[in-house]
Scaffold this motif. Structure first.
Motif, PDB file in Angstrom:
ATOM      1  N   GLY A 141      26.187  12.407  57.504  1.00  0.00           N
ATOM      2  CA  GLY A 141      25.873  13.560  58.559  1.00  0.00           C
ATOM      3  C   GLY A 141      26.783  14.722  58.162  1.00  0.00           C
ATOM      4  O   GLY A 141      27.634  14.613  57.545  1.00  0.00           O
ATOM      5  N   CYS A 144      31.111  15.296  59.341  1.00  0.00           N
ATOM      6  CA  CYS A 144      31.441  14.142  59.784  1.00  0.00           C
ATOM      7  C   CYS A 144      32.033  13.501  58.334  1.00  0.00           C
ATOM      8  O   CYS A 144      31.056  13.300  57.352  1.00  0.00           O
ATOM      9  N   THR A 163      24.270   8.524  66.666  1.00  0.00           N
ATOM     10  CA  THR A 163      24.522  10.034  67.056  1.00  0.00           C
ATOM     11  C   THR A 163      24.228  11.018  65.723  1.00  0.00           C
ATOM     12  O   THR A 163      23.608  11.892  65.662  1.00  0.00           O
ATOM     13  N   CYS A 164      25.043  10.604  64.618  1.00  0.00           N
ATOM     14  CA  CYS A 164      24.890  11.487  63.519  1.00  0.00           C
ATOM     15  C   CYS A 164      23.400  11.477  62.937  1.00  0.00           C
ATOM     16  O   CYS A 164      23.057  12.188  62.486  1.00  0.00           O
ATOM     17  N   ASN A 166      20.751  10.917  64.310  1.00  0.00           N
ATOM     18  CA  ASN A 166      19.572  11.764  65.319  1.00  0.00           C
ATOM     19  C   ASN A 166      19.968  12.934  64.967  1.00  0.00           C
ATOM     20  O   ASN A 166      18.848  13.669  64.717  1.00  0.00           O
ATOM     21  N   ARG A 167      21.109  13.675  64.854  1.00  0.00           N
ATOM     22  CA  ARG A 167      21.687  14.876  64.435  1.00  0.00           C
ATOM     23  C   ARG A 167      20.965  15.175  63.104  1.00  0.00           C
ATOM     24  O   ARG A 167      20.279  16.472  62.991  1.00  0.00           O
ATOM     25  N   ALA A 168      20.941  14.400  62.171  1.00  0.00           N
ATOM     26  CA  ALA A 168      20.578  14.939  60.875  1.00  0.00           C
ATOM     27  C   ALA A 168      19.031  14.951  60.946  1.00  0.00           C
ATOM     28  O   ALA A 168      18.315  15.715  60.350  1.00  0.00           O
ATOM     29  N   ARG A 169      18.360  14.270  61.654  1.00  0.00           N
ATOM     30  CA  ARG A 169      17.041  13.991  61.859  1.00  0.00           C
ATOM     31  C   ARG A 169      16.339  15.308  62.495  1.00  0.00           C
ATOM     32  O   ARG A 169      15.468  15.795  62.085  1.00  0.00           O
ATOM     33  N   VAL A 170      16.912  15.649  63.550  1.00  0.00           N
ATOM     34  CA  VAL A 170      16.794  17.060  64.314  1.00  0.00           C
ATOM     35  C   VAL A 170      16.885  18.138  63.427  1.00  0.00           C
ATOM     36  O   VAL A 170      16.194  19.161  63.231  1.00  0.00           O
ATOM     37  N   ALA A 171      18.048  18.139  62.450  1.00  0.00           N
ATOM     38  CA  ALA A 171      18.309  19.251  61.625  1.00  0.00           C
ATOM     39  C   ALA A 171      17.164  19.487  60.483  1.00  0.00           C
ATOM     40  O   ALA A 171      16.855  20.448  60.207  1.00  0.00           O
TER      41      ALA A 171
END
Ligand SMILES: [Zn+2]
Length: 183
Positions: A141, A144, A163-164, A166-171
């Motif tokens: 991520g 991180c 959390t990491c 999901n953040r990568a998926r959204v990005a």
């Protein structure tokens, strides 16, 4: 005085590296936050006097010694780094007499200040020896550098946490959308 140790539980190992490690704290923007309480490190499997003697500074040093094993990008480097940790710590296989007829096959280190890294290195040695190099790593991520031990059946873990992930998926979704809009 020689100290008897056993492999550190894997949950405590990642908590140690991510909570106290300089790189995880820097990359994750947590350097201004206080270090976690030593009390959050339960179940270390270390003798009580060693466990109670752990300082924040010792935990940072242990975490920083262990992080490069997770950060290795190939199996040979990973093996070399872990082997060095085991040998510089003076970790030895020994036999303990429990009573008149019972013997315990355990590990020993020469001093208390080496016990934590040695116990962590033993846990990694055992797990990597059974599961292979791809089972540990540093989160992919952005911003991180937390480490993970992959215990999933598929063995394809690349993030330290949901959390990491999901953040990568959204990005990734946003950048695909932006690329489509720009066409
Ligand atoms: Zn992460």
């Amino acid at each position: 005085m020689a100290i008897t140790i056993s492999p550190l539980p894997l949950g405590a190992l990642t908590h140690l590296v991510n909570g106290w490690g300089t790189r995880p704290r820097q990359e994750g923007g947590r350097t201004q936050e206080p270090l976690p309480s030593v009390d959050t490190l339960t179940d270390l499997g270390l003798p009580d006097d060693v466990r109670n003697g752990l300082t924040g500074q010792a935990l940072v040093a242990a975490a920083d010694a262990l992080h490069p094993v997770f950060a290795a990008t190939d199996a040979a480097t990973c093996a070399r780094r872990l082997t060095r940790l085991l040998s510089t710590g003076g970790t030895r296989p020994v036999l303990d007499a429990v009573d008149d007829d019972r013997l315990d096959a355990v590990w020993s280190v020469g001093s208390a200040d080496r016990a934590l890294v040695a116990a962590a290195a033993l846990a990694l040695r055992q797990y990597l020896g059974e599961q292979g190099f791809a089972r540990v790593g540093v989160c992919t991520g952005g911003r991180c550098a937390d480490v993970y031990v992959d215990q999933s059946p598929g063995g394809r873990r690349r993030f330290c946490s949901v959390t990491c992930q999901n953040r990568a998926r959204v990005a990734a979704f946003r950048s695909r959308k932006a690329a489509t809009a720009a066409e």
